[in-house]
Design a protein around this motif. Structure first.
Motif, PDB file in Angstrom:
ATOM      1  N   TYR A  45       0.845  -1.199   0.000  1.00 36.67           N
ATOM      2  CA  TYR A  45       0.000   0.000   0.000  1.00 36.67           C
ATOM      3  C   TYR A  45       0.877   1.245   0.000  1.00 36.67           C
ATOM      4  O   TYR A  45       1.726   1.422   0.882  1.00 36.67           O
ATOM      5  CB  TYR A  45      -0.915   0.025   1.229  1.00 36.67           C
TER       6      TYR A  45
ATOM      7  N   GLU B 268       1.025   5.214   0.385  1.00 40.65           N
ATOM      8  CA  GLU B 268       0.246   6.373   0.842  1.00 40.65           C
ATOM      9  C   GLU B 268       0.135   7.401  -0.289  1.00 40.65           C
ATOM     10  O   GLU B 268       0.740   7.243  -1.354  1.00 40.65           O
ATOM     11  CB  GLU B 268       0.920   6.992   2.070  1.00 40.65           C
ATOM     12  N   ASN B 269      -0.644   8.461  -0.077  1.00 33.97           N
ATOM     13  CA  ASN B 269      -0.882   9.465  -1.114  1.00 33.97           C
ATOM     14  C   ASN B 269       0.421   9.904  -1.776  1.00 33.97           C
ATOM     15  O   ASN B 269       1.410  10.191  -1.104  1.00 33.97           O
ATOM     16  CB  ASN B 269      -1.586  10.689  -0.526  1.00 33.97           C
TER      17      ASN B 269
ATOM     18  N   ASP C 198      -7.899   3.572  -1.551  1.00 29.71           N
ATOM     19  CA  ASP C 198      -7.456   4.927  -1.202  1.00 29.71           C
ATOM     20  C   ASP C 198      -6.908   5.024   0.210  1.00 29.71           C
ATOM     21  O   ASP C 198      -6.124   5.932   0.508  1.00 29.71           O
ATOM     22  CB  ASP C 198      -8.614   5.929  -1.361  1.00 29.71           C
ATOM     23  N   THR C 199      -7.355   4.116   1.105  1.00 32.12           N
ATOM     24  CA  THR C 199      -6.932   4.218   2.501  1.00 32.12           C
ATOM     25  C   THR C 199      -6.334   2.912   2.983  1.00 32.12           C
ATOM     26  O   THR C 199      -6.607   1.830   2.428  1.00 32.12           O
ATOM     27  CB  THR C 199      -8.119   4.574   3.408  1.00 32.12           C
TER      28      THR C 199
END
Length: 401
Positions: A341, A343-344, A370-371
């Motif tokens: 994953y 992050e942004n 997204d999270t």
């Protein structure tokens, strides 16, 4: 007008996850076996000219072929058989090759089985062709032993190989004063072991030694005693040679530890007319059709040029894969070792980290959520036990679920 965009044509089907893994496992195991015995892979076109399958010993029925027309208006067909195209290949591109040639293939064949519900029209098939060799008996033994190895590699206990000789049937029908269409009808009825219909056809021909022998032919299967029964029904010099050879083959294979796995069936009369000698079929318990078919074809290659003796067999990989799935011996779908994953604004960094893990032999999945909470929920639902989180500093945090 009815639409057909949500279904597959009759005789075909989609394969999903475990089915794909099972079929690849079957194909890979056969590839290892064939290459281990010195066979080299060849691939022939999926479409061929119709003429290739309409020669003197290549009389495939038109209604059983998937036919097309090329840009020049010539009739072509989806490949219904792998041996014939390989025979063409051997007689042309490999005409100067040193013999013997050991070739193997892994490709699909197509046959229109509209009248046989439940039969596949598209079959994944892997097999071998042994071309040439000064001693055809040695070649027969090599091919038969390879066939037994192929069967035993998928089920070492519950398999059997049935062996016959097409010469026995051809010797008998050649003595009948009938045309080719009647001979073909007799062959079909023997192959289907349709005793009543076979008797009716033969009764119309007459009551003699040959018709009596042909009536018994579908029943001539079992152990070594089958050969004695066949000799009692009818014999001549050619048949004596055939029966003696089958006796030798049966005894040799049984002595190699395959006793109880080998049987004889003089009623094997394949629909392919190119067979000239020994023919055989392989079975796995619980599968209603042969998973392996083969035989000797010494005249086929000569129809394209140089004449070479040859023998081979093909394995129906689809039937074998269904068998190992049913028996619980198929490979299971492997879960990813982790999910990555980012992050942004760290999506590319996450993919780069995932690539490093893949190079190390791990199986990863890239998060499309997204999270992190959504990623955790997805991981729990799918059974993935580990998450790697990549932050804006390119630091990696491991989260174990």
């Amino acid at each position: 007008m009815k639409r057909y965009d949500l279904i597959t044509p009759e005789g075909t089907r989609d394969l999903l996850f475990t089915e794909c893994l099972a079929r690849r496992a079957v194909e890979n195991k056969l590839k290892e076996l064939f290459t281990g015995f010195g066979y080299s892979e060849v691939v022939t076109p999926g479409i061929e000219f119709y003429d290739l399958f309409s020669g003197s010993s290549r009389n495939f029925q038109q209604e059983n072929l998937y036919k097309l027309v090329d840009s020049k208006g010539r009739l072509i067909t989806l490949r219904p058989d792998s041996t014939i195209p390989i025979a063409r290949l051997v007689a042309t591109r490999l005409a100067e090759a040193k013999l013997p040639l050991r070739l193997y293939y892994n490709q699909n064949i197509f046959e229109n089985n509209a009248l046989l519900k439940g039969r596949s029209d598209e079959i994944s098939q892997a097999g071998i062709e042994l071309i040439g060799g000064e001693n055809i008996n040695r070649a027969d033994y090599e091919t038969l032993c390879t066939a037994v190895n192929a069967l035993s590699s998928f089920d070492s206990e519950d398999f059997r190989l049935e062996i016959g000789h097409i010469g026995y049937f051809k010797e008998l029908v050649s003595k009948l004063d009938v045309d080719d269409s009647v001979r073909e009808e007799i062959r079909l009825l023997i192959s289907a072991k349709n005793y009543p219909a076979l008797n009716d056809v033969l009764d119309e021909i007459g009551d003699n030694q040959i018709t009596k022998a042909l009536k018994q032919l579908p029943r001539l299967f079992g152990g070594i005693e089958v050969l004695d029964k066949a000799a009692e029904i009818f014999t001549d010099d050619n048949i004596i040679k055939i029966l003696d050879y089958l006796r030798e083959v049966f005894n040799h294979l049984s002595s190699l530890g395959y006793d109880g796995k080998i049987s004889l069936d003089l009623g094997i009369v394949s629909h392919t007319d190119y067979y000239t000698g020994i023919v055989f079929k392989g079975y796995l318990t619980g599968v209603g059709q042969p998973v392996l078919k083969g035989g000797r074809y010494d005249k086929l290659i000569g129809e394209f040029g140089n004449s070479y003796p040859a023998v081979g067999f093909g394995v129906n990989c689809d039937l074998v894969s269904q068998h190992i799935i049913k028996n619980g011996t198929a490979p299971e779908q492997k879960l990813p070792d982790c999910i990555i994953y980012g992050e942004n604004n760290c999506v590319v960094q996450a993919l780069a980290f995932g690539q490093e893990l893949v190079r190390k032999g791990m199986t990863i999945e890239n998060s499309l959520f997204d999270t992190l909470d959504q990623t955790k929920e997805y991981a729990k639902e799918t059974g993935i036990k580990k998450i790697y989180v990549i932050d804006s500093k390119n630091d990696v945090t491991e989260v174990t679920l």
